[in-house]
Design a protein around this motif. Structure first.
Motif, PDB file in Angstrom:
ATOM      1  N   GLY A  50       0.828  -1.193   0.000  1.00  0.00           N
ATOM      2  CA  GLY A  50       0.000   0.000   0.000  1.00  0.00           C
ATOM      3  C   GLY A  50       0.866   1.246   0.000  1.00  0.00           C
ATOM      4  O   GLY A  50       2.022   1.218   0.434  1.00  0.00           O
ATOM      5  N   ILE A  51       0.290   2.330  -0.516  1.00  0.00           N
ATOM      6  CA  ILE A  51       0.979   3.611  -0.544  1.00  0.00           C
ATOM      7  C   ILE A  51      -0.029   4.686  -0.155  1.00  0.00           C
ATOM      8  O   ILE A  51      -1.166   4.703  -0.638  1.00  0.00           O
ATOM      9  N   TYR A  60       4.578  -2.916   2.937  1.00  0.00           N
ATOM     10  CA  TYR A  60       4.670  -4.175   2.208  1.00  0.00           C
ATOM     11  C   TYR A  60       4.368  -5.360   3.114  1.00  0.00           C
ATOM     12  O   TYR A  60       4.700  -5.357   4.302  1.00  0.00           O
ATOM     13  N   ALA A  61       3.782  -6.396   2.527  1.00  0.00           N
ATOM     14  CA  ALA A  61       3.672  -7.671   3.212  1.00  0.00           C
ATOM     15  C   ALA A  61       5.055  -8.298   3.307  1.00  0.00           C
ATOM     16  O   ALA A  61       5.915  -8.081   2.427  1.00  0.00           O
ATOM     17  N   PHE A  68       9.440  -6.321  -4.091  1.00  0.00           N
ATOM     18  CA  PHE A  68       8.431  -5.503  -4.770  1.00  0.00           C
ATOM     19  C   PHE A  68       8.574  -4.053  -4.326  1.00  0.00           C
ATOM     20  O   PHE A  68       8.926  -3.775  -3.169  1.00  0.00           O
ATOM     21  N   THR A  69       8.261  -3.132  -5.241  1.00  0.00           N
ATOM     22  CA  THR A  69       8.259  -1.710  -4.930  1.00  0.00           C
ATOM     23  C   THR A  69       6.984  -1.074  -5.467  1.00  0.00           C
ATOM     24  O   THR A  69       6.695  -1.181  -6.663  1.00  0.00           O
ATOM     25  N   ILE A  70       6.263  -0.421  -4.592  1.00  0.00           N
ATOM     26  CA  ILE A  70       5.052   0.289  -4.983  1.00  0.00           C
ATOM     27  C   ILE A  70       5.403   1.759  -5.182  1.00  0.00           C
ATOM     28  O   ILE A  70       6.238   2.316  -4.462  1.00  0.00           O
ATOM     29  N   SER A  71       4.794   2.372  -6.182  1.00  0.00           N
ATOM     30  CA  SER A  71       5.024   3.796  -6.417  1.00  0.00           C
ATOM     31  C   SER A  71       3.791   4.375  -7.111  1.00  0.00           C
ATOM     32  O   SER A  71       2.902   3.633  -7.534  1.00  0.00           O
ATOM     33  N   ARG A  72       3.795   5.679  -7.240  1.00  0.00           N
ATOM     34  CA  ARG A  72       2.653   6.328  -7.873  1.00  0.00           C
ATOM     35  C   ARG A  72       3.114   7.546  -8.656  1.00  0.00           C
ATOM     36  O   ARG A  72       4.112   8.184  -8.285  1.00  0.00           O
ATOM     37  N   GLN A  82       6.417  -2.607  -9.070  1.00  0.00           N
ATOM     38  CA  GLN A  82       7.589  -3.221  -9.671  1.00  0.00           C
ATOM     39  C   GLN A  82       7.885  -4.509  -8.920  1.00  0.00           C
ATOM     40  O   GLN A  82       8.083  -4.486  -7.699  1.00  0.00           O
ATOM     41  N   MET A  83       7.896  -5.616  -9.640  1.00  0.00           N
ATOM     42  CA  MET A  83       8.075  -6.917  -9.019  1.00  0.00           C
ATOM     43  C   MET A  83       9.356  -7.556  -9.552  1.00  0.00           C
ATOM     44  O   MET A  83       9.485  -7.776 -10.759  1.00  0.00           O
TER      45      MET A  83
END
Lengths: 120, 106
Positions: A50-51, A60-61, A68-72, A82-83
């Protein structure tokens, strides 16, 4: 009307990388927390990442932390995941979800998902 | 991480029955709990948030209760459209889901 459209899924070899996108419309994207949730075939829901919309804080879990990297991109109303270092256990339908506020990871609206298959 | 445990994992019931599903958190999550319904091939749909608040458009036969570590989802009188899989989600600390409860027709 809130709409979330995921893309970027596909077949990838073990150890490979993939970047998922989620294009949003119908709400003020920059003010909303966003979440990725996945569901392996025949299995339950698993929260992935989540972000926040307020300060861009990321979460992150344990199962994906460090890979993994979440971004927006608020200028394009788009969420990314990004996985890297993918394994068979990452095979799943990946849902993008809008949070119920700038700091809430409760999934208020869901996309239809994009399928990621990790296999040689 | 907070672990969420739902019970039962599956449940058989008849139209008109009253059904209760339980969700337990491994530590206190206050009232930061949501319930979702998922049908095959579809994205989940929100039913309840903040433990007991009904999402807009959700029938009043659905209700939620609890706080701290123990929560329940109750369907007062099952309708044919209610046969689905139900998940709880905590959003107090990061987030996590229960393993799901599959509600089947008896």
């Amino acid at each position: 009307e809130v709409q979330l459209l995921e893309s970027g899924g596909g077949l990838v070899q073990p150890g490979g990388s993939l970047r998922l996108s989620c294009t949003a419309s119908g709400f003020t994207f920059s003010s909303s927390a966003m979440t990725w949730v996945r569901q392996a075939p025949g299995k339950g829901l698993e929260w992935v990442s989540g972000i926040l919309g307020s300060d861009g804080g990321t979460y992150y879990a344990d199962s994906v932390k460090g890979r993994f990297t979440i971004s927006r991109d608020d200028s394009k109303d788009t969420l990314f995941l990004q996985m890297n270092s993918l394994g068979a256990e990452d095979t799943a339908l990946y849902y993008c979800a809008k949070g119920a506020g700038s700091r809430s990871l409760r999934a208020e609206y869901w996309g239809q998902g994009t399928l990621v298959t990790v296999s040689s | 991480d907070i672990q969420m445990t739902q019970s039962p994992s599956s449940l058989s019931a008849s139209v008109g029955d009253r059904v209760t599903i339980t969700c337990r958190a491994s530590q206190s999550i206050s009232s930061w709990l949501a319930w979702y319904q998922q049908k095959p091939g579809k994205a989940p749909k929100g039913l309840i948030y903040q433990a007991s608040k009904l999402e807009s458009g959700v029938p009043s036969r659905f209700s939620g209760s609890g706080s701290g570590t123990e929560f329940t989802l109750t369907i007062s009188s099952l309708q044919p459209d209610d046969f689905a899989t139900y998940y709880c989600q905590q959003y107090n600390s990061y987030s996590s889901f229960g393993q799901g409860t599959k509600l089947e027709i008896k």
